[in-house]
Design a protein around this motif. Structure first.
Motif, PDB file in Angstrom:
ATOM      1  N   ILE A 179       0.826  -1.218   0.000  1.00  0.00           N
ATOM      2  CA  ILE A 179       0.000   0.000   0.000  1.00  0.00           C
ATOM      3  C   ILE A 179       0.853   1.259   0.000  1.00  0.00           C
ATOM      4  O   ILE A 179       1.851   1.349   0.729  1.00  0.00           O
ATOM      5  CB  ILE A 179      -0.858   0.053   1.293  1.00  0.00           C
ATOM      6  CG1 ILE A 179      -1.941  -1.010   1.264  1.00  0.00           C
ATOM      7  CG2 ILE A 179      -1.479   1.411   1.511  1.00  0.00           C
ATOM      8  CD1 ILE A 179      -2.854  -0.976   2.462  1.00  0.00           C
ATOM      9  N   LEU A 180       0.423   2.254  -0.771  1.00  0.00           N
ATOM     10  CA  LEU A 180       0.948   3.609  -0.602  1.00  0.00           C
ATOM     11  C   LEU A 180      -0.202   4.466  -0.070  1.00  0.00           C
ATOM     12  O   LEU A 180      -1.254   4.564  -0.708  1.00  0.00           O
ATOM     13  CB  LEU A 180       1.427   4.199  -1.937  1.00  0.00           C
ATOM     14  CG  LEU A 180       1.794   5.686  -1.831  1.00  0.00           C
ATOM     15  CD1 LEU A 180       3.154   5.864  -1.161  1.00  0.00           C
ATOM     16  CD2 LEU A 180       1.804   6.374  -3.190  1.00  0.00           C
ATOM     17  N   ASN A 181       0.001   5.069   1.093  1.00  0.00           N
ATOM     18  CA  ASN A 181      -1.024   5.972   1.635  1.00  0.00           C
ATOM     19  C   ASN A 181      -0.801   7.342   0.987  1.00  0.00           C
ATOM     20  O   ASN A 181      -0.069   8.182   1.486  1.00  0.00           O
ATOM     21  CB  ASN A 181      -0.899   6.048   3.156  1.00  0.00           C
ATOM     22  CG  ASN A 181      -2.100   6.739   3.776  1.00  0.00           C
ATOM     23  OD1 ASN A 181      -3.078   7.049   3.090  1.00  0.00           O
ATOM     24  ND2 ASN A 181      -2.040   6.975   5.080  1.00  0.00           N
ATOM     25  N   ALA A 182      -1.442   7.549  -0.155  1.00  0.00           N
ATOM     26  CA  ALA A 182      -1.118   8.703  -0.998  1.00  0.00           C
ATOM     27  C   ALA A 182      -1.726  10.016  -0.510  1.00  0.00           C
ATOM     28  O   ALA A 182      -1.282  11.093  -0.916  1.00  0.00           O
ATOM     29  CB  ALA A 182      -1.586   8.424  -2.431  1.00  0.00           C
ATOM     30  N   LYS A 183      -2.750   9.911   0.328  1.00  0.00           N
ATOM     31  CA  LYS A 183      -3.347  11.129   0.915  1.00  0.00           C
ATOM     32  C   LYS A 183      -3.912  10.701   2.257  1.00  0.00           C
ATOM     33  O   LYS A 183      -4.619   9.685   2.341  1.00  0.00           O
ATOM     34  CB  LYS A 183      -4.451  11.652   0.001  1.00  0.00           C
ATOM     35  CG  LYS A 183      -5.211  12.863   0.554  1.00  0.00           C
ATOM     36  CD  LYS A 183      -6.305  13.273  -0.419  1.00  0.00           C
ATOM     37  CE  LYS A 183      -7.204  14.341   0.180  1.00  0.00           C
ATOM     38  NZ  LYS A 183      -8.348  14.648  -0.712  1.00  0.00           N
ATOM     39  N   SER A 184      -3.623  11.450   3.300  1.00  0.00           N
ATOM     40  CA  SER A 184      -3.989  10.958   4.627  1.00  0.00           C
ATOM     41  C   SER A 184      -4.812  11.989   5.405  1.00  0.00           C
ATOM     42  O   SER A 184      -4.484  13.177   5.420  1.00  0.00           O
ATOM     43  CB  SER A 184      -2.702  10.626   5.394  1.00  0.00           C
ATOM     44  OG  SER A 184      -2.999  10.034   6.623  1.00  0.00           O
ATOM     45  N   GLY A 185      -5.873  11.504   6.050  1.00  0.00           N
ATOM     46  CA  GLY A 185      -6.697  12.375   6.892  1.00  0.00           C
ATOM     47  C   GLY A 185      -7.537  13.326   6.051  1.00  0.00           C
ATOM     48  O   GLY A 185      -7.816  13.063   4.875  1.00  0.00           O
ATOM     49  N   ILE A 186      -7.937  14.429   6.671  1.00  0.00           N
ATOM     50  CA  ILE A 186      -8.694  15.487   5.999  1.00  0.00           C
ATOM     51  C   ILE A 186      -9.960  14.908   5.338  1.00  0.00           C
ATOM     52  O   ILE A 186     -10.309  15.254   4.215  1.00  0.00           O
ATOM     53  CB  ILE A 186      -7.850  16.238   4.914  1.00  0.00           C
ATOM     54  CG1 ILE A 186      -6.366  16.289   5.297  1.00  0.00           C
ATOM     55  CG2 ILE A 186      -8.351  17.663   4.693  1.00  0.00           C
ATOM     56  CD1 ILE A 186      -5.411  16.742   4.191  1.00  0.00           C
ATOM     57  N   CYS A 187     -10.645  14.012   6.010  1.00  0.00           N
ATOM     58  CA  CYS A 187     -11.806  13.368   5.396  1.00  0.00           C
ATOM     59  C   CYS A 187     -13.106  13.841   6.049  1.00  0.00           C
ATOM     60  O   CYS A 187     -13.211  13.887   7.266  1.00  0.00           O
ATOM     61  CB  CYS A 187     -11.682  11.858   5.538  1.00  0.00           C
ATOM     62  SG  CYS A 187     -13.053  11.027   4.712  1.00  0.00           S
ATOM     63  N   PRO A 188     -14.115  14.186   5.218  1.00  0.00           N
ATOM     64  CA  PRO A 188     -15.378  14.675   5.774  1.00  0.00           C
ATOM     65  C   PRO A 188     -16.327  13.553   6.223  1.00  0.00           C
ATOM     66  O   PRO A 188     -17.403  13.832   6.744  1.00  0.00           O
ATOM     67  CB  PRO A 188     -15.998  15.418   4.580  1.00  0.00           C
ATOM     68  CG  PRO A 188     -15.475  14.685   3.382  1.00  0.00           C
ATOM     69  CD  PRO A 188     -14.100  14.199   3.753  1.00  0.00           C
TER      70      PRO A 188
END
Ligand code: SF4
Length: 329
Positions: free
Chosen positions: A53-62
Motif C-alpha cells: 500500500i501507498l497511503n497517498a493522501k492521509s486524513g482530511i476526510c469529511p
C-alpha cells in the motif's frame, strides 16, 4: 463435513447452512479451515500473492466511518494532501523491487476530485512504462463514470472499494454515505472493465448473520479480490474500545468467506498481526494473498517476517505472470 468437495462439484451452499456451520461450536474451527484449504489448494495451490500500500493522501476526510482514524471526528496526527507524482512512482519501484504483485494507491476522503484523478493517472502511466508487470490497484473512494474512464485509460488494473460490512449493519458503521453509494462505485468499475476489489472489516459488532451476508454480498458483486480486515481499534473512534475478535474467530470467519467465494483472491488485510497473533500462518490456509509492509495509519510487521512466514509454511510467493484472478480483460 465434505463441504469443499460438494462445492467443487458445483453444489450450492445456502446462507442458512453456512450460518448454522459458522455458529455451531461442535464444528471444530480447524476442521472448517481444512475445508477452506481444500478450495484454496484447488484454485491457488500453495501460492501467496503479495500487495503493498501507498497511503497517498492521509486524513482530511469529511466522512464519519466509525473504524477510521482519518474520519472527520478524529484529530489526526498524520494529515497530508495527495503526495507528488514522483512519490507515487517511487513507491511502485519499491513494490517492484520487493516482488510485489499489486501496488495499491490509497487516498483518504469521500472521493477524488478530477484534479486528483489526473494526478494519479499521470503517475500510473509512468509506472506502467517502468514496470509493465506490476498490477496497480487504486482505492480513492466514491467515483463516477468519467473518472473511471480516465483511470482505465491510464492503465489501472483494479479498483478497491470495500463494502466494509453488511447492508443491514452499514448504518452502525457510517452515516455520511450509504451502502448503495459503495456498491455503485464497484459497479462503475466493472462497467469500465476494471477488476473489482471489495472486502470487509470484521470485529465491529456485527452479528454472525452479518458475516455470512457479507460473504454472499461479495459473491453477488463478483469481486475478484476480497480483502478481509480485522478491526484494529483506534482510540477515539466509535469502535475504539471494541475487542471481540480472537485468533480462532478470525480463522472461522475467513473460512466462511473462502467457502462462499472459492476461486477468488482472498487477502488477509489490516489488523492481521494484532488479531491473528501467533495463528497468522494458519489464515493462509484459507487466504491466498497478504499485504506486505504497513497499512494506512497502522504499522505491519517487517517484510522479512512475512516472507519467512510463507516459507515456513511451505508456501511460496506468487512471482508468476501476475495474472489477476478473474481479471476482466
Ligand atoms: S474510511 Fe475513507 S471515507 Fe471513511 S472516514 Fe476513513 S478516509 Fe474517510
Amino acid at each position: 463435513m465434505n463441504l469443499a468437495k460438494s462445492i467443487l462439484q458445483g453444489k450450492e451452499v445456502t446462507k442458512d447452512t453456512l450460518l448454522k456451520i459458522y455458529e455451531d461450536r461442535e464444528i471444530d474451527t480447524l476442521d472448517l479451515l481444512n475445508e477452506a484449504y481444500t478450495l484454496r489448494k484447488h484454485y491457488f495451490g500453495k501460492k501467496v500473492k503479495l500487495n503493498m500500500i501507498l497511503n497517498a493522501k492521509s486524513g482530511i476526510c469529511p466522512e464519519n466511518c466509525g473504524y477510521c482514524g482519518q474520519s472527520r471526528d478524529m484529530k489526526q496526527k498524520q494529515r497530508y494532501a495527495l503526495v507528488p507524482e514522483e512519490q507515487i512512482i517511487e513507491g511502485a519501484k519499491v513494490a517492484h523491487d520487493n516482488n510485489i504483485g499489486t501496488y495499491c494507491i490509497v487516498m483518504s476522503g469521500r472521493g477524488p476530485s478530477n484534479k486528483e484523478i489526473d494526478h494519479i493517472s499521470k503517475a500510473v502511466e509512468e509506472i506502467k512504462l517502468n514496470h509493465p508487470q506490476l498490477k496497480i490497484c487504486a482505492c480513492l473512494g466514491l467515483t463516477n463514470d468519467e473518472q473511471a474512464k480516465k483511470l482505465k485509460a491510464s492503465g489501472i488494473d483494479r479498483y478497491n472499494h470495500n463494502i466494509n460490512t453488511s447492508e443491514n449493519y452499514h448504518k452502525e458503521v457510517v452515516t455520511t454515505h450509504t451502502y448503495k453509494d459503495r456498491t455503485d462505485t464497484i459497479e462503475i468499475m466493472k462497467k469500465h472493465n476494471i477488476s473489482p476489489c471489495s472486502g470487509v472489516i470484521c470485529g465491529m459488532g456485527e452479528s454472525s448473520q452479518d458475516i455470512v451476508d457479507m460473504a454472499f454480498a461479495l459473491k453477488e458483486i463478483d469481486a475478484d479480490s476480497i480483502p478481509i480486515n480485522f478491526l484494529h481499534p483506534i482510540k477515539g473512534t466509535k469502535f475504539g474500545e471494541m475487542d471481540e475478535l480472537t485468533p480462532m474467530k478470525c480463522l472461522r470467519l475467513i473460512s466462511i468467506f473462502r467457502l462462499v467465494n472459492p476461486s477468488k483472491e482472498i487477502r488477509i488485510a489490516g489488523g492481521r498481526e494484532i488479531n491473528l497473533r501467533s495463528l497468522q500462518p494458519l489464515a493462509l490456509k484459507a487466504a491466498n494473498s497478504i499485504f506486505v509492509g504497513d497499512y494506512l495509519i497502522t504499522g505491519g510487521q517487517p517484510n522479512k517476517l512475512d516472507y519467512k512466514m510463507i516459507e515456513d509454511l511451505g508456501f511460496e510467493v506468487d512471482f508468476g505472470n501476475n495474472e489477476m484472478a478473474g481479471t476482466r480483460e
